[in-house]
Design an enzyme around this catalytic site. Structure first.
Site, short mmCIF file in Angstrom:
data_model
loop_
_atom_site.label_atom_id
_atom_site.label_comp_id
_atom_site.label_asym_id
_atom_site.label_seq_id
_atom_site.Cartn_x
_atom_site.Cartn_y
_atom_site.Cartn_z
CG HIS A 207 22.07 -9.78 40.01
ND1 HIS A 207 22.62 -8.84 40.84
CD2 HIS A 207 22.45 -10.99 40.51
CE1 HIS A 207 23.30 -9.46 41.81
NE2 HIS A 207 23.21 -10.77 41.63
CG HIS A 246 19.62 -1.98 45.26
ND1 HIS A 246 19.45 -2.76 46.37
CD2 HIS A 246 20.73 -2.43 44.61
CE1 HIS A 246 20.42 -3.66 46.39
NE2 HIS A 246 21.21 -3.48 45.35
CG ASP A 303 25.04 -2.74 37.84
OD1 ASP A 303 26.21 -3.10 37.79
OD2 ASP A 303 24.12 -3.45 38.30
N1 CMC Z 1 13.13 2.51 36.45
C1 CMC Z 1 11.85 2.90 36.49
N2 CMC Z 1 10.96 2.43 37.38
C2 CMC Z 1 11.40 1.53 38.27
C3 CMC Z 1 12.74 1.08 38.28
C4 CMC Z 1 13.61 1.60 37.31
N3 CMC Z 1 14.89 1.22 37.26
N4 CMC Z 1 12.89 0.18 39.27
C5 CMC Z 1 11.70 0.06 39.88
N5 CMC Z 1 10.80 0.87 39.26
C6 CMC Z 1 9.40 1.10 39.62
C7 CMC Z 1 8.54 -0.11 39.32
O1 CMC Z 1 7.99 -0.01 38.02
C8 CMC Z 1 7.50 -0.03 40.39
O2 CMC Z 1 6.56 0.96 40.02
P1 CMC Z 1 4.99 0.79 40.50
O3 CMC Z 1 5.02 0.86 42.01
O4 CMC Z 1 4.28 1.92 39.85
O5 CMC Z 1 4.56 -0.54 39.99
C9 CMC Z 1 8.27 0.51 41.60
O6 CMC Z 1 9.37 1.24 41.05
C10 CMC Z 1 8.81 -0.56 42.53
O7 CMC Z 1 9.39 -1.56 41.71
P2 CMC Z 1 9.82 -2.98 42.23
O8 CMC Z 1 9.87 -3.89 41.05
O9 CMC Z 1 9.00 -3.38 43.42
O10 CMC Z 1 11.28 -2.68 42.73
P3 CMC Z 1 12.29 -3.76 43.22
O11 CMC Z 1 12.90 -3.20 44.43
O12 CMC Z 1 11.68 -5.09 43.29
O13 CMC Z 1 13.32 -3.81 42.00
C11 CMC Z 1 15.28 -3.80 40.77
C12 CMC Z 1 14.66 -3.70 42.16
C13 CMC Z 1 16.79 -3.57 40.89
C14 CMC Z 1 15.04 -5.20 40.17
C15 CMC Z 1 14.64 -2.72 39.86
O14 CMC Z 1 14.80 -1.45 40.44
C16 CMC Z 1 15.23 -2.73 38.46
O15 CMC Z 1 14.84 -3.56 37.64
N6 CMC Z 1 16.16 -1.78 38.14
C17 CMC Z 1 16.77 -1.72 36.83
C18 CMC Z 1 17.83 -2.80 36.66
C19 CMC Z 1 19.07 -2.50 37.48
O16 CMC Z 1 19.62 -1.42 37.45
N7 CMC Z 1 19.55 -3.54 38.18
C20 CMC Z 1 20.78 -3.45 39.00
C21 CMC Z 1 20.48 -3.56 40.46
S1 CMC Z 1 21.86 -3.10 41.52
C22 CMC Z 1 23.16 -4.17 41.18
C23 CMC Z 1 22.80 -5.62 41.13
O17 CMC Z 1 22.00 -6.12 41.92
O18 CMC Z 1 23.39 -6.31 40.32
#
Ligand code: CMC
Length: 342
Positions: A207, A246, A303
């Site tokens: 987050h 996201h 971010d």
């Molecule tokens: N880099 C590489 N792969 C990713 C990433 C990433 N940043 N984010 C998601 N994926 C992949 C994940 O491995 C999965 O792959 P597969 O389908 O093969 O298993 C697929 O994309 C879908 O992932 P998910 O976990 O279902 O995605 P989500 O929408 O639940 O996750 C998230 C959202 C923000 C938690 C995640 O994208 C993440 O951890 N990003 C990195 C941390 C980050 O930048 N956070 C800030 C978010 S925005 C500001 C805030 O909220 O504070």
């Protein structure tokens, strides 16, 4: 309102791009809390009420003094935010709208003071009294950076950039920290403890802690020519590219586009080129052209560029998530008040 497919974010009907360009953070805080932009008289009353509450009790210094010199400022902010509850026990009367409004002024007034105290504590510097003749953001800069000068004058480029960053973070629907605020406050816990819980949720690297993690990642990559190999490693290990992806946006996060432009502007005016910004841009370019990221609709989020910008402004990496918390505070407050009124 968020349309994640189309990359649209609006606060109370106003597009984020318009607010970032034409409003200031105090107006936006009023907007998210009250639902409408303020008239001149409402704006003056709002800022007056908030700036009346910028000081904290002297005992708060003792709370800060209990932390080790290298304590992380986020847990310091979380702890002292919760500690405010003890100074204002009447705040527990959360069903009373007048009591609620008073705590809203106090929260908005005092959280920058606590954030600045956390920063000064890590630097071993004396705490600085608020200067209520400055703007909200200008006063925050004064409490962070004033040294021996009689009167602190904020740099207008930095003041504007910080104001825009706070606007971009002000609210974002039912995210992790906002949900936490609502859940904790739903048991009629006071708003200081609820906001401290929200800040604790924000601290995590998935987050608000992502801005800190992005800068660490960019430093780890080291140079533009190592970007392609880094992306390959991320895919092979199924690791995370910090600042990408996201839960709601499956398109370019509109806030990331504004921060990217602001980073270019601040660097051009103040600190000159930063190799980390070049690495970030290269990383974005490579990832956006890579099937792995395209298939998963992974784009830069808010971010991704904020860390580079905060660094150019002179903030240490550990302070980044605190700045996110300051920006998000009106959103937590507005959602809390809405829940209580409902
Ligand atoms: N880099 C590489 N792969 C990713 C990433 C990433 N940043 N984010 C998601 N994926 C992949 C994940 O491995 C999965 O792959 P597969 O389908 O093969 O298993 C697929 O994309 C879908 O992932 P998910 O976990 O279902 O995605 P989500 O929408 O639940 O996750 C998230 C959202 C923000 C938690 C995640 O994208 C993440 O951890 N990003 C990195 C941390 C980050 O930048 N956070 C800030 C978010 S925005 C500001 C805030 O909220 O504070």
């Amino acid at each position: 309102f968020i349309d994640g497919e189309r990359g649209i974010l609006r606060y109370r009907g106003y597009p984020i791009e318009q607010l970032a360009e034409q409003a200031n953070y105090m107006e936006v805080a009023y907007l998210v809390v009250h639902g409408e932009l303020p008239t001149k008289a409402q704006y003056d009353g709002w800022t007056h009420n908030i700036m009346q509450h910028t000081m904290v009790h002297e005992n708060m210094k003792k709370v800060f003094d209990g932390f080790h010199y290298d304590a992380h400022p986020m847990p310091m902010l979380i702890s002292t935010l919760a500690a405010l509850s003890n100074f204002y026990p009447a705040s527990r009367n959360v069903r009373d709208e007048a009591v609620r409004m008073l705590q809203i002024y106090r929260l908005l007034g005092k959280v920058p003071t606590l954030a600045a105290m956390a920063y000064r504590h890590t630097k071993g510097l004396p705490y600085v009294m608020p200067d209520n003749d400055l703007s909200y953001v200008g006063n925050f800069m004064n409490m962070l950076w004033r040294m021996a000068e009689c009167r602190y004058t904020p740099n207008p480029t930095l003041e504007k950039a910080l104001d825009v960053l706070f606007i971009l973070h002000a609210d974002h629907e039912q995210n992790c920290s906002t949900n936490t605020m609502r859940i904790v406050a739903s048991s009629e816990s006071d708003p200081y403890c609820a906001a401290a819980s929200a800040a604790a949720a924000l601290y995590g690297p998935l987050h608000g802690g992502a801005n800190e993690a992005v800068l660490k990642m960019l430093r780890q990559i080291g140079s533009k020519d190592k970007v392609a190999q880094f992306i390959k490693d991320v895919k092979e290990r199924k690791a995370l590219l910090m600042g990408f992806g996201h839960r709601v946006y499956k398109n370019y996060d509109p806030r990331a586009a504004i921060v990217k432009r602001a980073a270019d502007d601040v660097l051009a005016k103040l600190s000159g080129p930063d190799p980390l910004l070049d690495i970030a841009k290269q990383l974005e370019e490579v990832a956006l052209g890579d099937d792995y990221f395209i298939e998963r609709s992974l784009y830069p989020n808010v971010d991704f560029y904020t860390g580079v910008l905060y660094k150019a402004m002179g903030f240490p990496t550990k302070a980044f998530t605190v700045l996110f918390a300051l920006g998000r505070l009106p959103g937590w407050i507005a959602q809390w008040r809405e829940m209580m009124v409902d």
